[in-house]
Design a protein around this motif. Sequence first.
Motif, short mmCIF file in Angstrom:
data_model
loop_
_atom_site.label_atom_id
_atom_site.label_comp_id
_atom_site.label_asym_id
_atom_site.label_seq_id
_atom_site.Cartn_x
_atom_site.Cartn_y
_atom_site.Cartn_z
N PRO A 323 0.80 -1.23 0.00
CA PRO A 323 0.00 0.00 0.00
C PRO A 323 0.83 1.28 0.00
O PRO A 323 0.46 2.26 -0.64
CB PRO A 323 -0.84 -0.13 1.28
CG PRO A 323 -1.00 -1.61 1.45
CD PRO A 323 0.31 -2.20 1.00
N VAL A 324 1.97 1.27 0.69
CA VAL A 324 2.78 2.49 0.73
C VAL A 324 3.35 2.84 -0.63
O VAL A 324 3.54 4.02 -0.96
CB VAL A 324 3.90 2.37 1.79
CG1 VAL A 324 4.98 1.37 1.36
CG2 VAL A 324 4.53 3.74 2.07
N HIS A 325 3.61 1.85 -1.47
CA HIS A 325 4.08 2.13 -2.82
C HIS A 325 3.01 2.93 -3.60
O HIS A 325 3.34 3.87 -4.32
CB HIS A 325 4.38 0.83 -3.57
CG HIS A 325 5.53 0.06 -3.01
ND1 HIS A 325 5.49 -1.30 -2.84
CD2 HIS A 325 6.74 0.46 -2.56
CE1 HIS A 325 6.63 -1.71 -2.32
NE2 HIS A 325 7.41 -0.66 -2.15
N SER A 376 -4.38 13.52 0.48
CA SER A 376 -2.93 13.69 0.47
C SER A 376 -2.35 13.56 1.87
O SER A 376 -1.26 12.99 2.06
CB SER A 376 -2.56 15.06 -0.12
OG SER A 376 -2.87 15.11 -1.49
N GLU A 377 -3.09 14.08 2.87
CA GLU A 377 -2.60 13.99 4.24
C GLU A 377 -2.44 12.54 4.68
O GLU A 377 -1.44 12.17 5.33
CB GLU A 377 -3.56 14.74 5.18
CG GLU A 377 -3.57 16.24 5.02
CD GLU A 377 -4.47 16.73 3.90
OE1 GLU A 377 -4.60 17.95 3.74
OE2 GLU A 377 -5.04 15.87 3.17
N SER A 382 0.95 7.76 5.69
CA SER A 382 1.29 6.38 5.35
C SER A 382 2.78 6.26 5.02
O SER A 382 3.46 5.32 5.49
CB SER A 382 0.44 5.92 4.16
OG SER A 382 0.85 4.63 3.72
N ILE A 383 3.27 7.19 4.22
CA ILE A 383 4.69 7.18 3.88
C ILE A 383 5.54 7.47 5.12
O ILE A 383 6.58 6.83 5.35
CB ILE A 383 4.98 8.21 2.76
CG1 ILE A 383 4.27 7.77 1.47
CG2 ILE A 383 6.48 8.36 2.52
CD1 ILE A 383 4.26 8.83 0.39
N GLY A 384 5.08 8.42 5.93
CA GLY A 384 5.82 8.73 7.16
C GLY A 384 5.93 7.54 8.09
O GLY A 384 6.99 7.30 8.68
N GLN A 385 4.85 6.80 8.23
CA GLN A 385 4.89 5.60 9.08
C GLN A 385 5.86 4.57 8.51
O GLN A 385 6.62 3.94 9.26
CB GLN A 385 3.50 5.00 9.22
CG GLN A 385 3.47 3.74 10.07
CD GLN A 385 2.07 3.18 10.24
OE1 GLN A 385 1.09 3.81 9.84
NE2 GLN A 385 1.96 1.99 10.80
N ALA A 386 5.85 4.41 7.19
CA ALA A 386 6.76 3.44 6.58
C ALA A 386 8.22 3.85 6.78
O ALA A 386 9.10 2.98 6.96
CB ALA A 386 6.45 3.30 5.09
#
Length: 394
Positions: A323-325, A376-377, A382-386
Amino acid sequence: MTRSAAPFSPRDPLGIDNLLTDEEKAIRGSVRRFCDDRVEPHVATWYEQAAIPDIRDLAVELGTLGVLGMHLEGYGCPGMSATDYGLACLELEATDSGLRSLVSVQGSLAMFAIHHWGSEEQKQRWLPEMAAGRAIGCFGLTEPDVGSDPSSMKSRARRDGGDWVLNARKMWITNGSVADVAVVWASTEEGVRGFVVPTDTPGFSAPLIKNKMSLRASVTSELVLDDVRLPADAVLPDVVGLRGPLTCLNEARYGIVWGAMGAARASLEAALSYAQDRTQFGRPISSFQLTQQKFADMSVEVAKGTLLALHLGRMKDGPGLAPVHVSYGKLNNVREAIEICRMARTVLGANGISLEYPVIRHMNNLESVLTYEGTSEMHLLSIGQALTGIPAYR
């Protein structure tokens, strides 16, 4: 030995076509021709009037084209690759985000939910008809007061003897008022469950949402389910919990990664064509340095975003996507596409707000695309958590 430089094309400055197979280019070409012939002559009028008068005929034609559930296997679905599907989304959204949304909700949300989580009976009943466009589907997750936090949904389903009784209010549902079947998610004593709901079931209604300034060439509705009684086999049997709807959303977001670049490309091309003909101070505005800077910036971002989409497509066809991709792709490509449309609008000046040109339509549509199927937030988080290993949603 000196090798000659690759030819430069303003439409494909980085030679991305060289990375595609002949079959992929043929599929893209078929979708592009369909859009040019069937939709482009009418889409500005549809947008202005906020209505698609022959949407059922259009759905059947899209089924004949092979883009409904095109990346699913069996049950009348074409079984094409993720990259094929992405290229189709690119061309569909180059015409209008509403057209891509119709296809995306049908195939990547409603059909995917049944295909991935449904019973054999549900698959046999609905998927062939939906792939052919003879049945239209919608996907009910978002609620009036619940968007980014679906765990807070208020929709409820309870068992009553051998039946389920479903009460729900869903909002901003693409295809809702014209759908034959709705995949509706609700909380139960067991957890979140999905239900396959024929829209002619007593207690089901789908009022049309009006007064939109975005996605006007798209049917958007509220779903109202008041004591809708369903048989026991209406539930999707193979999933319990939010994993069900979120898996479907990830499929749809992948198509957006491609589609946003279609809207951006169309706006860039419209601006380039306009600037060659529009003169100021005795010369075409395309000859001025500041205008050329805009074109260079727009072209670079379209090329980068398309390469990102293609890379994610190859990953999805190979090792698979997390999902992060997809969050990387949706966050970047939609954000950049909106800026490209806004910049293209400035090249057209006052004409940029006219539906004679596609730019303002794409710009307004992308405001919805920016926030639906994950704002977008949420993709930033999601990216920040990854990256950090720390969830920061609350």
